[in-house]
Scaffold this motif. Sequence first.
Motif, PDB file in Angstrom:
ATOM      1  N   ASN A  15      53.545 -66.927  45.826  1.00  0.00           N
ATOM      2  CA  ASN A  15      53.736 -68.365  45.966  1.00  0.00           C
ATOM      3  C   ASN A  15      52.516 -69.042  46.594  1.00  0.00           C
ATOM      4  O   ASN A  15      52.064 -70.085  46.117  1.00  0.00           O
ATOM      5  CB  ASN A  15      54.976 -68.660  46.825  1.00  0.00           C
ATOM      6  CG  ASN A  15      56.266 -68.403  46.082  1.00  0.00           C
ATOM      7  OD1 ASN A  15      56.304 -68.434  44.859  1.00  0.00           O
ATOM      8  ND2 ASN A  15      57.335 -68.141  46.813  1.00  0.00           N
ATOM      9  N   ARG A  16      51.983 -68.455  47.656  1.00  0.00           N
ATOM     10  CA  ARG A  16      50.889 -69.101  48.390  1.00  0.00           C
ATOM     11  C   ARG A  16      49.582 -69.070  47.607  1.00  0.00           C
ATOM     12  O   ARG A  16      48.819 -70.029  47.626  1.00  0.00           O
ATOM     13  CB  ARG A  16      50.704 -68.427  49.749  1.00  0.00           C
ATOM     14  CG  ARG A  16      49.671 -69.090  50.655  1.00  0.00           C
ATOM     15  CD  ARG A  16      49.883 -68.690  52.097  1.00  0.00           C
ATOM     16  NE  ARG A  16      51.168 -69.192  52.582  1.00  0.00           N
ATOM     17  CZ  ARG A  16      51.750 -68.794  53.725  1.00  0.00           C
ATOM     18  NH1 ARG A  16      51.164 -67.867  54.471  1.00  0.00           N
ATOM     19  NH2 ARG A  16      52.894 -69.298  54.099  1.00  0.00           N
ATOM     20  N   PHE A  17      49.319 -67.945  46.933  1.00  0.00           N
ATOM     21  CA  PHE A  17      48.045 -67.802  46.233  1.00  0.00           C
ATOM     22  C   PHE A  17      48.168 -67.928  44.713  1.00  0.00           C
ATOM     23  O   PHE A  17      47.162 -68.138  44.039  1.00  0.00           O
ATOM     24  CB  PHE A  17      47.418 -66.451  46.570  1.00  0.00           C
ATOM     25  CG  PHE A  17      47.029 -66.315  48.016  1.00  0.00           C
ATOM     26  CD1 PHE A  17      45.917 -66.966  48.510  1.00  0.00           C
ATOM     27  CD2 PHE A  17      47.792 -65.562  48.885  1.00  0.00           C
ATOM     28  CE1 PHE A  17      45.561 -66.864  49.839  1.00  0.00           C
ATOM     29  CE2 PHE A  17      47.444 -65.445  50.221  1.00  0.00           C
ATOM     30  CZ  PHE A  17      46.324 -66.107  50.704  1.00  0.00           C
ATOM     31  N   GLU A 356      45.434 -65.148  59.019  1.00  0.00           N
ATOM     32  CA  GLU A 356      46.073 -66.460  59.059  1.00  0.00           C
ATOM     33  C   GLU A 356      46.737 -66.822  57.730  1.00  0.00           C
ATOM     34  O   GLU A 356      47.616 -67.694  57.692  1.00  0.00           O
ATOM     35  CB  GLU A 356      45.038 -67.547  59.389  1.00  0.00           C
ATOM     36  CG  GLU A 356      44.372 -67.389  60.747  1.00  0.00           C
ATOM     37  CD  GLU A 356      43.083 -66.572  60.685  1.00  0.00           C
ATOM     38  OE1 GLU A 356      42.259 -66.723  61.602  1.00  0.00           O
ATOM     39  OE2 GLU A 356      42.916 -65.786  59.723  1.00  0.00           O
ATOM     40  N   ALA A 357      46.317 -66.164  56.650  1.00  0.00           N
ATOM     41  CA  ALA A 357      46.880 -66.471  55.338  1.00  0.00           C
ATOM     42  C   ALA A 357      48.250 -65.854  55.132  1.00  0.00           C
ATOM     43  O   ALA A 357      48.918 -66.170  54.137  1.00  0.00           O
ATOM     44  CB  ALA A 357      45.928 -65.991  54.240  1.00  0.00           C
ATOM     45  N   TRP A 358      48.690 -64.999  56.041  1.00  0.00           N
ATOM     46  CA  TRP A 358      49.927 -64.260  55.823  1.00  0.00           C
ATOM     47  C   TRP A 358      51.002 -64.560  56.854  1.00  0.00           C
ATOM     48  O   TRP A 358      51.965 -63.809  56.987  1.00  0.00           O
ATOM     49  CB  TRP A 358      49.613 -62.753  55.775  1.00  0.00           C
ATOM     50  CG  TRP A 358      48.751 -62.459  54.589  1.00  0.00           C
ATOM     51  CD1 TRP A 358      47.396 -62.376  54.552  1.00  0.00           C
ATOM     52  CD2 TRP A 358      49.194 -62.296  53.235  1.00  0.00           C
ATOM     53  NE1 TRP A 358      46.960 -62.157  53.282  1.00  0.00           N
ATOM     54  CE2 TRP A 358      48.040 -62.095  52.441  1.00  0.00           C
ATOM     55  CE3 TRP A 358      50.443 -62.283  52.625  1.00  0.00           C
ATOM     56  CZ2 TRP A 358      48.102 -61.899  51.069  1.00  0.00           C
ATOM     57  CZ3 TRP A 358      50.510 -62.087  51.248  1.00  0.00           C
ATOM     58  CH2 TRP A 358      49.350 -61.894  50.486  1.00  0.00           C
ATOM     59  N   VAL A 359      50.849 -65.685  57.549  1.00  0.00           N
ATOM     60  CA  VAL A 359      51.945 -66.101  58.429  1.00  0.00           C
ATOM     61  C   VAL A 359      53.123 -66.502  57.548  1.00  0.00           C
ATOM     62  O   VAL A 359      52.934 -67.107  56.478  1.00  0.00           O
ATOM     63  CB  VAL A 359      51.517 -67.270  59.338  1.00  0.00           C
ATOM     64  CG1 VAL A 359      50.420 -66.834  60.301  1.00  0.00           C
ATOM     65  CG2 VAL A 359      51.057 -68.466  58.517  1.00  0.00           C
ATOM     66  N   PRO A 360      54.357 -66.164  57.929  1.00  0.00           N
ATOM     67  CA  PRO A 360      55.497 -66.407  57.033  1.00  0.00           C
ATOM     68  C   PRO A 360      55.848 -67.875  56.852  1.00  0.00           C
ATOM     69  O   PRO A 360      56.459 -68.247  55.841  1.00  0.00           O
ATOM     70  CB  PRO A 360      56.643 -65.634  57.699  1.00  0.00           C
ATOM     71  CG  PRO A 360      56.235 -65.487  59.131  1.00  0.00           C
ATOM     72  CD  PRO A 360      54.742 -65.409  59.138  1.00  0.00           C
ATOM     73  N   ARG A 482      58.080 -75.043  48.646  1.00  0.00           N
ATOM     74  CA  ARG A 482      56.974 -74.846  49.593  1.00  0.00           C
ATOM     75  C   ARG A 482      56.249 -73.529  49.315  1.00  0.00           C
ATOM     76  O   ARG A 482      56.782 -72.605  48.745  1.00  0.00           O
ATOM     77  CB  ARG A 482      57.497 -74.864  51.040  1.00  0.00           C
ATOM     78  CG  ARG A 482      57.931 -76.256  51.464  1.00  0.00           C
ATOM     79  CD  ARG A 482      58.236 -76.349  52.933  1.00  0.00           C
ATOM     80  NE  ARG A 482      58.461 -77.742  53.313  1.00  0.00           N
ATOM     81  CZ  ARG A 482      57.522 -78.556  53.768  1.00  0.00           C
ATOM     82  NH1 ARG A 482      56.273 -78.110  53.912  1.00  0.00           N
ATOM     83  NH2 ARG A 482      57.799 -79.802  54.107  1.00  0.00           N
ATOM     84  N   ARG A 483      55.025 -73.502  49.776  1.00  0.00           N
ATOM     85  CA  ARG A 483      54.226 -72.288  49.637  1.00  0.00           C
ATOM     86  C   ARG A 483      53.398 -72.101  50.914  1.00  0.00           C
ATOM     87  O   ARG A 483      52.324 -71.755  50.982  1.00  0.00           O
ATOM     88  CB  ARG A 483      53.346 -72.369  48.393  1.00  0.00           C
ATOM     89  CG  ARG A 483      52.478 -73.621  48.280  1.00  0.00           C
ATOM     90  CD  ARG A 483      51.440 -73.455  47.185  1.00  0.00           C
ATOM     91  NE  ARG A 483      50.651 -74.642  46.946  1.00  0.00           N
ATOM     92  CZ  ARG A 483      49.601 -75.016  47.692  1.00  0.00           C
ATOM     93  NH1 ARG A 483      49.250 -74.330  48.763  1.00  0.00           N
ATOM     94  NH2 ARG A 483      48.915 -76.096  47.385  1.00  0.00           N
TER      95      ARG A 483
END
Length: 483
Positions: A15-17, A356-360, A482-483
């Motif tokens: 989702n985020r990337f 920091e990119a992997w905070v839930p 959200r992502r």
Amino acid sequence: MALERDAALAVLGLNRFGLGPRPGDLARMGADIRDVLAAEVRRRAVPQPEGPDLLTGVEAFRAWRAEEDLQRLARMGPGAAGRMAAEAGARPESLRIGGMEPNKPTGPIALGAGPPVPQRLYRAEAAARLSVGVESGTGFAERLTLFWSNHFCVSAAKGGHLRTLAGAFEREAIRPHVFGRFADMLLAVARHPAMLIYLDNQESIGPNSPAGRRRGRGLNENLAREILELHTLGVDGGYGQEDVTSLARIITGWTVAYDDKRGAQGRFTFNANLHEPGDHAVLGVSHREGGAEQGEQALLALARHPATARHVARKLARHFIADEPPPKLVERLTRTFRDSDGDLAALSLALVEAPEAWVPEAHKLRLPYEFLVAALRTTGRKVEAPPLLAALAGMGQPLWTPSGPNGFPDTVAAWVSPEGVKARLDVAAALGRQAAGGPSPPDLVDAVLGAACSRETRQAVARAESRAQAVALLLMSPEFQRR
């Protein structure tokens, strides 16, 4: 617990990337999602939209020009071609249309058939681009393409020529460099006819050039200003008005060939007759007179400037992580950009590997285009350009049509208005009604939200009165939005 944590990270990563998991993706990818994303970067493979109706930028420009000429002839009335040919001392059958030889094929576009060339090409490019998003594996390379396409944006609202060229611009100037060097992308963008036309550089004439002295016309600073303010240094990058004017002088003569001398129509060309002579300095660095090479050297210096590294790092972190990105992450990305000489693959890897990119917590909201593609991946809806383009426009992000050269906004506040949420709900409801067959809604929740799904969302989907309502509730859930 470890398996559950890895499963939640897989959803978070896609989702985020990426553009969200499709049914089956979570099971297929299996391994640590960070390794999967990193492997995609190391392959440096960026998908290219394909389709029988897609043209190169040059072909698209020529098709647009040819149609414009045919429409002008039609407005002039019967016998116009003969009159124009007579004025040119030629036979009517030898009249050149749009700079092309008579009866010369323009590619798969048949002039005079169906909608105008700009609309046909725009729809074909849209369908091809949406299909790439739906079919991509993780979607990371595609998300990076969307980011850079918005960073170096053009707008189809400018006119038929930009509507014709917007898709080709992204395919030719952005995609080949997503995992390449920033300087190469910057140069490809600045020299592409779509950008030159969008920011009016073909109208910029050096006041002391041969053409400037003869015509009494001068500089157009649009492209130079946006290169400094948006593309490289950033608004706080330390440049002044004198730097804008100096860069505008340097890139005079960077233009587009409208006629077909030596087969150049639709291509970038350097016109020395328009170029402002002399040495010119930008940010205290003097660039010696040297034709088109003078502009290339100026852009290379800007690509390597420390302010450019900071601007790009901050913007990338804001897009993927948070509206106010962690300062240490921005510093790390800045250093990677600078130390690697703007290697965008190295920058992408540094982003994926950052703690920091992997905070839930999901701090970002999917932009309308990201939401639409993620929803198509979830529901398996077939890509049909006209209704999907209408949906994007309704959500406030018409394809390749930002309101200005700064692109579409990239903050949560810009997209959470009541009107924006209502538009998303309408799209979710429509996709829910069209999502016949496939996994049951509870199974669909497991397939695309998995361990990241809250109990409240599961209950809402399970209690829905129909399949259509259940799918719409899934698409409008906080975990999906959200992502």
